[in-house]
Write a protein that holds these residues in place. Structure first.
Motif, PDB file in Angstrom:
ATOM      1  N   SER A  56       0.830  -1.198   0.000  1.00 41.40           N
ATOM      2  CA  SER A  56       0.000   0.000   0.000  1.00 41.40           C
ATOM      3  C   SER A  56       0.867   1.250   0.000  1.00 41.40           C
ATOM      4  O   SER A  56       2.013   1.223   0.429  1.00 41.40           O
ATOM      5  N   ILE A  57       0.256   2.323  -0.457  1.00 39.72           N
ATOM      6  CA  ILE A  57       0.842   3.642  -0.245  1.00 39.72           C
ATOM      7  C   ILE A  57       0.343   4.085   1.127  1.00 39.72           C
ATOM      8  O   ILE A  57      -0.865   4.069   1.396  1.00 39.72           O
ATOM      9  N   LYS A  58       1.279   4.453   1.987  1.00 39.68           N
ATOM     10  CA  LYS A  58       0.930   4.888   3.347  1.00 39.68           C
ATOM     11  C   LYS A  58       1.142   6.395   3.435  1.00 39.68           C
ATOM     12  O   LYS A  58       2.236   6.895   3.169  1.00 39.68           O
ATOM     13  N   ILE A  59       0.082   7.081   3.791  1.00 44.18           N
ATOM     14  CA  ILE A  59       0.135   8.537   3.962  1.00 44.18           C
ATOM     15  C   ILE A  59      -0.027   8.815   5.449  1.00 44.18           C
ATOM     16  O   ILE A  59      -0.979   8.353   6.074  1.00 44.18           O
ATOM     17  N   THR A  60       0.928   9.568   6.010  1.00 48.50           N
ATOM     18  CA  THR A  60       0.911   9.865   7.444  1.00 48.50           C
ATOM     19  C   THR A  60       0.947  11.372   7.648  1.00 48.50           C
ATOM     20  O   THR A  60       1.878  12.056   7.207  1.00 48.50           O
ATOM     21  N   PHE A  61      -0.076  11.876   8.331  1.00 49.70           N
ATOM     22  CA  PHE A  61      -0.146  13.298   8.664  1.00 49.70           C
ATOM     23  C   PHE A  61       0.455  13.534  10.043  1.00 49.70           C
ATOM     24  O   PHE A  61       0.168  12.785  10.980  1.00 49.70           O
ATOM     25  N   PRO A  62       1.269  14.580  10.184  1.00 51.56           N
ATOM     26  CA  PRO A  62       1.805  14.906  11.509  1.00 51.56           C
ATOM     27  C   PRO A  62       0.678  15.361  12.436  1.00 51.56           C
ATOM     28  O   PRO A  62      -0.373  15.840  11.983  1.00 51.56           O
ATOM     29  N   LEU A  63       0.909  15.219  13.719  1.00 52.15           N
ATOM     30  CA  LEU A  63      -0.099  15.528  14.736  1.00 52.15           C
ATOM     31  C   LEU A  63      -0.671  16.936  14.585  1.00 52.15           C
ATOM     32  O   LEU A  63      -1.877  17.142  14.706  1.00 52.15           O
ATOM     33  N   GLU A  64       0.183  17.929  14.282  1.00 50.82           N
ATOM     34  CA  GLU A  64      -0.296  19.313  14.219  1.00 50.82           C
ATOM     35  C   GLU A  64      -1.251  19.575  13.051  1.00 50.82           C
ATOM     36  O   GLU A  64      -1.938  20.585  13.039  1.00 50.82           O
ATOM     37  N   LEU A  65      -1.315  18.662  12.089  1.00 52.19           N
ATOM     38  CA  LEU A  65      -2.232  18.845  10.958  1.00 52.19           C
ATOM     39  C   LEU A  65      -3.557  18.120  11.140  1.00 52.19           C
ATOM     40  O   LEU A  65      -4.514  18.390  10.421  1.00 52.19           O
TER      41      LEU A  65
END
Length: 131
Positions: A56-65
């Motif tokens: 899979s393509i894994k997209i991770t957003f940082p906590l502040e977003l």
């Protein structure tokens, strides 16, 4: 005399380079540039990686977003065959991640465009990927 006939010819040729909606397209293009710049200016960028165990393509957003006002799309564009293009709604899990299985995608080059809105700002991140 040659200059005058050249100018006369150029003035008589219809001009096809400007579209009917050139103003709207210009505004949209500027919004795209602004969105890319907004993403580049982030203190902690969004991570877009290939996750081998899940294919899979894994997209991770940082906590502040991460917030309730976060919305967006993930587009996979296939340069040589637009009928293969895919669009997904951004739906993060509790860890701020989204997995998009790509094991059934055609192998080759894809352009991934992640577009999201948070509060009043739009962000755009683009990656060329090979599957």
């Amino acid at each position: 005399l040659a200059t005058l006939s050249t100018v006369s010819y150029i003035m008589s040729v219809e001009f096809y380079l400007v579209s009917e909606d050139h103003y709207e397209e210009g505004v949209q293009y500027q919004e795209t540039i602004d969105g890319i710049q907004n993403a580049r200016n982030l203190k902690t960028p969004v991570l877009i990686l290939f996750d081998e165990p899940t294919e899979s393509i894994k997209i991770t957003f940082p906590l502040e977003l991460r917030s309730d006002s976060l919305s967006g799309t993930i587009k996979f564009y296939r340069p040589n065959n637009s009928s293969l293009d895919k669009l997904f709604k951004l739906q993060l899990n509790e860890d701020g991640q989204q997995f998009i299985p790509v094991n059934e995608f055609e192998e080759g080059r894809w352009k991934l465009t992640l577009t999201w809105q948070k509060d009043t700002l739009t962000y755009i991140d683009e990656k060329n990927i090979f599957i």
